[in-house]
Enzyme design. Structure first.
Site, PDB file in Angstrom:
ATOM      1  N   LYS A  34      52.550  39.231  36.391  1.00 52.25           N
ATOM      2  CA  LYS A  34      52.111  38.196  37.352  1.00 52.25           C
ATOM      3  C   LYS A  34      51.584  36.923  36.697  1.00 52.25           C
ATOM      4  CE  LYS A  34      47.533  40.227  37.954  1.00 52.25           C
ATOM      5  NZ  LYS A  34      46.776  41.283  38.613  1.00 52.25           N
ATOM      6  N   ARG A 127      35.957  44.903  43.561  1.00 50.90           N
ATOM      7  CA  ARG A 127      37.133  44.221  44.086  1.00 50.90           C
ATOM      8  C   ARG A 127      37.737  45.185  45.105  1.00 50.90           C
ATOM      9  NH1 ARG A 127      42.103  41.614  40.646  1.00 50.90           N
ATOM     10  NH2 ARG A 127      42.956  43.696  40.979  1.00 50.90           N
TER      11      ARG A 127
HETATM   12  C1  LIG Z   1      46.551  42.106  37.597  1.00 52.38           C
HETATM   13  C2  LIG Z   1      46.361  43.529  37.805  1.00 52.38           C
HETATM   14  C3  LIG Z   1      46.512  44.411  36.732  1.00 52.38           C
HETATM   15  C4  LIG Z   1      46.788  43.948  35.322  1.00 52.38           C
HETATM   16  O1  LIG Z   1      45.566  43.595  34.725  1.00 52.38           O
HETATM   17  P1  LIG Z   1      45.454  43.028  33.252  1.00 52.38           P
HETATM   18  O2  LIG Z   1      44.009  42.813  33.063  1.00 52.38           O
HETATM   19  O3  LIG Z   1      46.246  41.775  33.200  1.00 52.38           O
HETATM   20  O4  LIG Z   1      45.991  44.067  32.338  1.00 52.38           O
HETATM   21  C5  LIG Z   1      46.362  45.763  36.983  1.00 52.38           C
HETATM   22  N1  LIG Z   1      46.076  46.217  38.218  1.00 52.38           N
HETATM   23  C6  LIG Z   1      45.919  45.403  39.268  1.00 52.38           C
HETATM   24  C7  LIG Z   1      45.594  45.981  40.607  1.00 52.38           C
HETATM   25  C8  LIG Z   1      46.046  44.036  39.104  1.00 52.38           C
HETATM   26  O5  LIG Z   1      45.886  43.221  40.153  1.00 52.38           O
END
Ligand SMILES: *Cc1c(COP(=O)(O)O)cnc(C)c1O
Length: 354
Positions: A34, A127
């Site tokens: 992403k 979150r």
């Molecule tokens: C963005 C995201 C990740 C990836 O996290 P990083 O810190 O970039 O490794 C994993 N799980 C969820 C739910 C996310 O939104």
């Protein structure tokens, strides 16, 4: 025009290293693209490294990846707006869900047998997810709704509260999964625990044994771990390099002259009198980057500030004599990279050298 050099083969090295590290701990890696807005050249390297599933948070990014021929299965990390659930079901295979109503909305129109849902549990970061202490009854309801399509549970740390991963946090998932099995007789297949912030537990070999999935973005793509304020051992950090062009170069005082209000973003600017300074303005701004996340690759250069589209860099201590029209290179934090990849004003250039 400002541009980012993207080094997919360097990302590949990080993906190979982290996928192997996790495989040794019996953890499957979901490759999260992403931060690059679903860059197919990056996803391709993740798949080549042996990763099977690509994680994305936005449908546009999955569409882009599919259009460019990325044949992986996709995990949607965040539900879309309600009106796009049908589209989400067409695009992705696995869904992280944290609300019973949303799960119901998916299941109502999911007439397949192959989709899988992972229900998120909040283990303290505040979150997404049901608060761990109240999770069991909600998971039982989720099972009533989704049945065998409820593949597992997951958690996310480090993103909102900056809460660090510990074996105790992950043990909460294991305990929940065990209680769930006792109540339902149904075994959850996936315990999706980590993101990049959880990697120290893998490195130290202290991930509880039931945990079998990590979702990794930042560590593969940037080689950094912002929550633990470190570079991830064994990875490289020069996978993306930003170049801004100098469009003005002048000596000016270090303190503005006149009555001081707020800057273009409503912030109170702070100044220190350092005499007359040599300052460059670059063709970048808050619209394209996070100024605090830029690390100049020129010794002695210091990012001072940015407005929407002017980045001001102090070059007084730089030995090299830069000229207007020259480019200055920067490394970027995750946050700066996110904006740079999202900005349509920054050209993306792929370099396949190592
Ligand atoms: C963005 C995201 C990740 C990836 O996290 P990083 O810190 O970039 O490794 C994993 N799980 C969820 C739910 C996310 O939104």
């Amino acid at each position: 025009m400002a541009y980012v050099e993207i080094y997919p083969n360097r990302v590949y090295q990080n993906a190979v290293f982290l996928n192997k590290l996790c495989a040794e701990a019996k953890i499957e890696v979901i490759g999260v693209t992403k931060v690059t807005c679903g860059d197919p050249n990056i996803a391709e390297k993740m798949l080549k490294a042996g990763i099977k599933i690509i994680g994305e948070s936005r449908l546009e990014n999955i569409k882009r990846l599919k259009k460019e021929g990325i044949g992986a299965k996709f995990m949607l990390l965040r539900p879309p707006e309600q009106a796009r659930i049908r589209e989400a079901l067409e695009l992705a295979h696995y869904f992280l869900i944290s609300d019973l109503k949303v799960l119901e909305n998916f299941i109502d129109i999911d007439n397949t047998t192959e989709k899988g849902y992972i229900y998120m549990v909040d283990t303290g970061d505040l979150r997404e997810g049901v608060w761990y202490a109240e999770a069991l009854p909600e998971l039982l309801k989720a099972y009533e709704i989704a049945g065998r399509k409820l593949l597992g549970i997951g958690t996310n740390l480090g993103c909102y509260g900056g809460v660090k991963a510990t074996p105790e946090k992950f043990a909460l998932l294991e305990e929940l999964s065990e209680k769930f099995r006792k109540s339902t007789g149904f075994e959850l297949q996936i315990l999706s625990a980590g993101n990049t912030a959880s990697l120290p537990l893998v490195e130290r070999g202290i991930v509880p044994p039931g945990i079998n999935q990590f979702r990794l973005g930042e560590s593969i793509i940037c080689g950094t771990d912002v929550t633990n304020n470190r570079n991830v051992p064994g990875t490289r950090q020069d996978n993306f390099i930003l170049y801004g062009q100098i469009i003005e170069l002048k000596r000016k005082p270090s303190i503005p002259e006149g009555e001081i209000g707020l800057d273009a973003f409503g912030r109170k600017p702070r100044f220190e009198d350092r005499g007359t300074r040599l300052r460059a303005i670059l063709d970048l701004g808050e619209q394209d980057i996070l100024p605090s996340g830029l690390i100049p690759m020129v010794d002695g250069a210091e990012v001072l500030h940015a407005s929407s589209d002017h980045l001001i860099v102090d070059l007084t201590e730089v030995p090299k004599a830069f000229k207007v029209g020259e480019y200055m290179p920067f490394r970027m934090s995750y946050g700066a990279l996110l904006r740079a990849m999202t900005s349509t004003y920054i050209r993306k250039e792929y370099v396949y050298a190592l």
